[in-house]
Design an enzyme around this catalytic site. Structure first.
Site, PDB file in Angstrom:
ATOM      1  N   SER A   1       0.857  -1.170   0.000  1.00 46.30           N
ATOM      2  CA  SER A   1       0.000   0.000   0.000  1.00 46.30           C
ATOM      3  C   SER A   1       0.897   1.225   0.000  1.00 46.30           C
ATOM      4  O   SER A   1       1.665   1.428   0.941  1.00 46.30           O
ATOM      5  CB  SER A   1      -0.888   0.001   1.243  1.00 46.30           C
ATOM      6  OG  SER A   1      -1.655   1.177   1.273  1.00 46.30           O
TER       7      SER A   1
ATOM      8  N   CYS B   1      -0.092   7.194   1.930  1.00 46.29           N
ATOM      9  CA  CYS B   1      -1.062   8.130   1.353  1.00 46.29           C
ATOM     10  C   CYS B   1      -0.583   9.574   1.341  1.00 46.29           C
ATOM     11  O   CYS B   1      -0.909  10.336   0.427  1.00 46.29           O
ATOM     12  CB  CYS B   1      -2.416   8.016   2.044  1.00 46.29           C
ATOM     13  SG  CYS B   1      -2.387   8.376   3.792  1.00 46.29           S
TER      14      CYS B   1
END
Length: 108
Positions: A42, A45
């Site tokens: 991931s 962000c």
């Protein structure tokens, strides 16, 4: 990568693959990808968020992600699967272009 960060799942008798118990993603080497079935990742962000500074690959928080890209690009033993969470903003980033190039070059 999960096993690298968190160790094995289940008892040792059921888990016959080599386990890496601690360390940083940047410490992974090509040999650590031997017998790996999948890489799940991931992107952080903050470097890609539309609400952030959008520094992308210039943000130091992307270093572990870029290291995984480098391993995929150079390793002689590749996992069967590479799964990447879509973080908003990542899909239009330089890092995404780099990932797509690595995956294409390695015939994923």
């Amino acid at each position: 990568v999960y096993r690298f960060s968190y160790g094995g799942i289940g008892d040792k008798a059921r888990n016959k693959k080599k386990l890496i118990r601690s360390g940083k993603i940047q410490a992974l080497r090509e040999t650590d990808l031997l017998d790996v079935d999948a890489i799940l990742m991931s992107p952080p962000c903050q470097p890609f968020s539309r609400n952030g500074h959008q520094r992308g690959v210039q943000d130091p928080r992307t270093v572990p992600l870029l290291h995984i890209f480098d391993l995929l690009a150079t390793s002689t033993s590749l996992p069967d699967y590479v799964l990447v969470e879509n973080v908003k903003g990542f899909e239009v980033s330089e890092a995404c272009i780099q990932l797509k190039n690595v995956l294409r070059d390695r015939s994923y």
